[in-house]
Scaffold this motif. Structure first.
Motif, PDB file in Angstrom:
ATOM      1  N   GLU A 232       0.845  -1.192   0.000  1.00 46.99           N
ATOM      2  CA  GLU A 232       0.000   0.000   0.000  1.00 46.99           C
ATOM      3  C   GLU A 232       0.881   1.242   0.000  1.00 46.99           C
ATOM      4  OE1 GLU A 232      -3.261  -0.531   2.627  1.00 46.99           O
ATOM      5  OE2 GLU A 232      -4.036   1.492   2.313  1.00 46.99           O
ATOM      6  N   THR A 242      -7.036   4.761   7.887  1.00 43.33           N
ATOM      7  CA  THR A 242      -7.969   3.958   7.100  1.00 43.33           C
ATOM      8  C   THR A 242      -7.230   3.192   5.994  1.00 43.33           C
ATOM      9  OG1 THR A 242      -8.386   5.954   5.782  1.00 43.33           O
ATOM     10  CG2 THR A 242     -10.030   5.379   7.453  1.00 43.33           C
ATOM     11  N   ARG A 244      -6.315   0.515   3.261  1.00 39.34           N
ATOM     12  CA  ARG A 244      -7.237  -0.215   2.380  1.00 39.34           C
ATOM     13  C   ARG A 244      -6.997  -1.710   2.459  1.00 39.34           C
ATOM     14  NH1 ARG A 244      -5.489   1.245  -2.678  1.00 39.34           N
ATOM     15  NH2 ARG A 244      -3.896   2.520  -1.730  1.00 39.34           N
ATOM     16  N   ARG A 245      -5.735  -2.104   2.758  1.00 40.86           N
ATOM     17  CA  ARG A 245      -5.409  -3.519   2.702  1.00 40.86           C
ATOM     18  C   ARG A 245      -5.341  -4.115   4.097  1.00 40.86           C
ATOM     19  NH1 ARG A 245      -3.030  -4.338  -2.381  1.00 40.86           N
ATOM     20  NH2 ARG A 245      -3.154  -6.539  -1.878  1.00 40.86           N
ATOM     21  N   GLU A 246      -5.819  -5.327   4.187  1.00 41.05           N
ATOM     22  CA  GLU A 246      -5.846  -6.050   5.459  1.00 41.05           C
ATOM     23  C   GLU A 246      -4.420  -6.214   6.037  1.00 41.05           C
ATOM     24  OE1 GLU A 246      -8.146  -6.841   7.329  1.00 41.05           O
ATOM     25  OE2 GLU A 246      -7.435  -8.478   8.611  1.00 41.05           O
ATOM     26  N   ARG A 247      -3.469  -6.488   5.138  1.00 45.38           N
ATOM     27  CA  ARG A 247      -2.074  -6.688   5.571  1.00 45.38           C
ATOM     28  C   ARG A 247      -1.530  -5.436   6.270  1.00 45.38           C
ATOM     29  NH1 ARG A 247       1.575  -7.915   7.518  1.00 45.38           N
ATOM     30  NH2 ARG A 247       3.448  -9.069   7.007  1.00 45.38           N
ATOM     31  N   THR A 248      -1.882  -4.276   5.739  1.00 39.97           N
ATOM     32  CA  THR A 248      -1.437  -3.009   6.326  1.00 39.97           C
ATOM     33  C   THR A 248      -2.080  -2.817   7.693  1.00 39.97           C
ATOM     34  OG1 THR A 248      -1.605  -2.190   4.056  1.00 39.97           O
ATOM     35  CG2 THR A 248      -1.047  -0.580   5.749  1.00 39.97           C
ATOM     36  N   ARG A 249      -3.363  -3.092   7.747  1.00 35.85           N
ATOM     37  CA  ARG A 249      -4.113  -2.890   8.983  1.00 35.85           C
ATOM     38  C   ARG A 249      -3.527  -3.750  10.112  1.00 35.85           C
ATOM     39  NH1 ARG A 249      -7.711  -4.925  11.840  1.00 35.85           N
ATOM     40  NH2 ARG A 249      -8.014  -6.779  10.562  1.00 35.85           N
ATOM     41  N   VAL A 250      -3.238  -5.009   9.794  1.00 35.58           N
ATOM     42  CA  VAL A 250      -2.691  -5.934  10.791  1.00 35.58           C
ATOM     43  C   VAL A 250      -1.319  -5.434  11.276  1.00 35.58           C
ATOM     44  CG1 VAL A 250      -1.755  -8.277  11.099  1.00 35.58           C
ATOM     45  CG2 VAL A 250      -3.966  -7.941   9.959  1.00 35.58           C
ATOM     46  N   GLU A 253      -1.764  -2.478  13.589  1.00 39.18           N
ATOM     47  CA  GLU A 253      -2.348  -2.940  14.843  1.00 39.18           C
ATOM     48  C   GLU A 253      -1.266  -3.531  15.742  1.00 39.18           C
ATOM     49  OE1 GLU A 253      -6.706  -4.279  14.039  1.00 39.18           O
ATOM     50  OE2 GLU A 253      -5.536  -5.969  14.841  1.00 39.18           O
TER      51      GLU A 253
END
Ligand SMILES: Nc1ncnc2c1ncn2[C@@H]1O[C@H](COP(=O)(O)OP(=O)(O)OP(=O)(O)O)[C@@H](O)[C@H]1O
Ligand SMILES: [Mg+2]
Length: 266
Positions: A232, A242, A244-250, A253
């Motif tokens: 991303e 915010t 967009r990609r799940e990998r970034t969010r994880v 976190e």
């Protein structure tokens, strides 16, 4: 592949400093950087984030022309710097690099470390190079330490000398690879302050960092890498709030949940 340098057209408008297209690099058959496309406009500060082993350092070295490419090309200021299958061209100090390890010459004072390359590589008269070194050391907050040897300086001070040394070659792009990760928190802050000043002065910067506060507050843009790829790429605030990609969010976190204060503070 195009025969013209990547980025040539945009660079003539003075807008783009570096263009990487389809960068690929592997070690022993393992892809470490794959299909990386990256365009760096003048004056932008880009933070590269990602887990250990993601290929961040390797990508940075590819951008600097320090790694032979297996695929793709790098254009710098409208000229071809590097392309798959050939030895990268040297651009000397036009791309400044600062690493985690400062690598100052131990037998030279701060001033001499900063003045060395301008004298040796650019043929700047010694006295003028020393005066310019003094100005740069003042800029990084080390006016009083200019005659000190590296062993007489803290890690943070040594890293600021290393930054001044890169700046002495009037770089058009500065690349930092985890410049603070070997430093204690108090020294980290002073190095980040120097980098923030540089960013504010309009320098074009790509910095690999684990300093989330710095990335969020001082970078215009964040590039998140995992498994050798850019997952991303967007405005810093967007990636933090915010993604967009799940990998970034994880990743965010995990990192922002870390108790190490250096990871959340500015
Ligand atoms: N010279 C090398 N020879 C073999 N493998 C290498 C070499 N340099 C890097 N690698 C491998 O390539 C992968 C990516 O390394 P790289 O140093 O680019 O990651 P990184 O994202 O900078 O990690 P870190 O956050 O730990 O610094 C790793 O698996 C690493 O072991
Ligand atoms: Mg690294």
């Amino acid at each position: 592949m195009s025969t013209t340098a990547p980025g040539a057209a945009v660079t003539t408008r003075g807008r783009t400093v570096l263009v990487a297209e389809n960068l690929g690099r592997s070690y022993h058959g393992n892809a470490v950087v794959s299909a990386v496309d990256l365009t760096i406009p003048a004056g932008q500060t880009v933070a590269v984030l990602g887990p250990s082993g993601a290929g961040k350092s390797t990508m940075l070295r590819c951008l600097a022309g320090l790694e032979p490419l297996e695929t793709g090309s790098v254009g710098f200021q409208g000229e071809l710097l590097s392309k798959a299958g050939s030895t990268p061209r040297s651009v000397g100090g036009r791309i400044g690099m600062v690493f985690q390890q400062f690598n100052l010459f131990p037998h030279l004072t701060a001033t001499e470390n900063v003045a060395l390359a301008p004298v040796r590589v650019r043929g700047v008269p010694r006295q003028r190079a020393r005066e310019e070194a003094h100005t740069l050391l003042e800029r990084v907050g080390l006016a009083e330490r200019r005659d000190h040897y590296p062993y007489e300086l803290s890690g943070g001070q040594q890293q600021r000398v290393a930054i001044a040394r890169a700046l002495a070659m009037s770089p058009e792009l500065m690349l930092f690879d985890e410049p603070t990760s070997a430093l204690d928190p108090e020294f980290t802050r002073e190095v980040l302050a120097v980098m923030r000043d540089l960013a504010d002065s309009g320098m074009t910067i790509v910095v690999v960092t684990h300093e989330m506060g710095f990335a969020r507050q001082s970078a215009d843009r964040v590039v998140f890498m995992a498994d050798g790829r850019i997952v991303e790429d967007g405005p810093a605030e967007t990636l933090f709030t915010t993604p967009r990609r799940e990998r970034t969010r994880v990743f965010f976190e995990q990192i922002l949940g870390d108790s190490d204060p250096r990871r959340v503070g500015p």
